[in-house]
Design a protein around this motif. Structure first.
Motif, short mmCIF file in Angstrom:
data_model
loop_
_atom_site.label_atom_id
_atom_site.label_comp_id
_atom_site.label_asym_id
_atom_site.label_seq_id
_atom_site.Cartn_x
_atom_site.Cartn_y
_atom_site.Cartn_z
N GLU B 6 1.01 -1.21 0.12
CA GLU B 6 0.19 0.22 0.24
C GLU B 6 0.69 1.77 -0.17
OE1 GLU B 6 -3.42 -0.32 -0.32
OE2 GLU B 6 -3.50 -1.98 -0.14
N ALA B 7 1.98 1.31 0.74
CA ALA B 7 2.59 2.64 0.37
C ALA B 7 3.87 2.39 -0.42
CB ALA B 7 4.24 1.84 2.03
N ALA B 8 3.78 2.02 -0.82
CA ALA B 8 4.47 1.47 -2.48
C ALA B 8 3.59 2.31 -3.51
CB ALA B 8 5.01 0.41 -2.74
N SER B 9 2.53 1.77 -3.92
CA SER B 9 1.58 2.28 -3.94
C SER B 9 0.45 3.06 -4.64
CB SER B 9 0.06 1.15 -4.88
OG SER B 9 -0.25 1.07 -3.98
N ASP B 10 0.62 3.59 -3.13
CA ASP B 10 0.52 5.06 -2.58
C ASP B 10 1.44 6.33 -3.48
OD1 ASP B 10 -1.77 5.02 -1.24
OD2 ASP B 10 -0.74 5.35 1.21
N ILE B 11 2.69 5.54 -3.05
CA ILE B 11 3.47 6.78 -4.19
C ILE B 11 3.23 6.99 -5.71
CG2 ILE B 11 5.77 6.98 -4.39
CD1 ILE B 11 6.93 5.86 -1.40
N LEU B 12 3.22 5.79 -5.69
CA LEU B 12 3.52 5.42 -7.06
C LEU B 12 1.78 5.63 -7.95
CD1 LEU B 12 5.42 1.65 -7.62
CD2 LEU B 12 6.19 4.10 -7.93
N GLY B 13 0.98 6.05 -7.30
CA GLY B 13 -0.09 6.13 -8.12
C GLY B 13 -0.63 7.68 -8.04
N LYS B 14 0.53 8.41 -7.25
CA LYS B 14 0.33 9.46 -7.40
C LYS B 14 0.38 9.87 -8.73
CE LYS B 14 0.64 12.02 -2.92
NZ LYS B 14 1.52 12.62 -2.25
N LYS B 15 -0.15 11.26 -8.69
CA LYS B 15 -0.46 11.67 -10.61
C LYS B 15 1.52 12.08 -10.85
CE LYS B 15 -2.77 14.93 -13.92
NZ LYS B 15 -2.99 14.20 -14.66
N GLY B 18 5.12 8.94 -12.39
CA GLY B 18 5.82 8.16 -12.70
C GLY B 18 6.56 8.45 -13.69
N GLU B 56 10.75 10.98 0.23
CA GLU B 56 11.09 9.83 0.28
C GLU B 56 11.93 9.28 0.74
OE1 GLU B 56 8.15 7.62 0.94
OE2 GLU B 56 6.66 9.03 0.93
#
Lengths: 97, 97
Positions: B6-15, B18, B56
């Motif tokens: 969840e922590a990783a996808s929180d970071i990666l999911g931000k506009k 990527g 981060e």
């Protein structure tokens, strides 16, 4: 290319989505069975997230006209192909978070 | 395992995250050079996102005491190891979005 990346990461970045997909990578499940594997998720949150993923064509909902009615959720091909994505995020998370 | 996902996808999911990481996978860049590759992103948004990624430990900011001062941004090892994640998201996005 970039809008497609953003669209994909929008979906994957939402809370619970990764866990929900991972549970369904284990095969079709009923609502109750999903709940059991993600007990921290509220019914409303699970329902909302499933509707979103259904609308995205990632999850398929099948109603079996039995008595009582049986409803199963499973990943579509689009959903199943998220497996390597989930795996690389998880691997990185385990190493670095 | 799950909180790390969840922590990783929180970071990666931000506009923009990527795209920002992809630009920096090409090597250290100055603010202006990053801007040139993501012209749709406002200065404020770029600054905010970089600060978050620096906090981060994904991006490193180096100030070279030259005249005028030169500031470069680059990925740390933690950031560089996001490459397979970005690639699988992109591949899936290209196939399905």
């Amino acid at each position: 290319m970039c809008p497609k990346y953003e669209a994909a990461s929008d979906i994957l970045g939402k809370k619970w989505t990764g866990r929900l997909i991972r549970v369904l990578l284990g095969g079709p499940k009923r609502f109750k069975e999903i709940k059991e594997q993600i007990p921290e998720m509220s019914d409303k949150m699970l329902t909302d997230r499933m509707k979103e993923l259904e609308a995205e064509g990632i999850i398929k909902r099948t109603v079996y006209p039995e008595m009582p009615v049986r409803i199963e959720y499973e990943l579509t091909l689009k959903g199943k192909e998220l497996q390597p994505v989930i795996e690389t995020i998880q691997k990185w998370g385990e190493a670095w978070m």
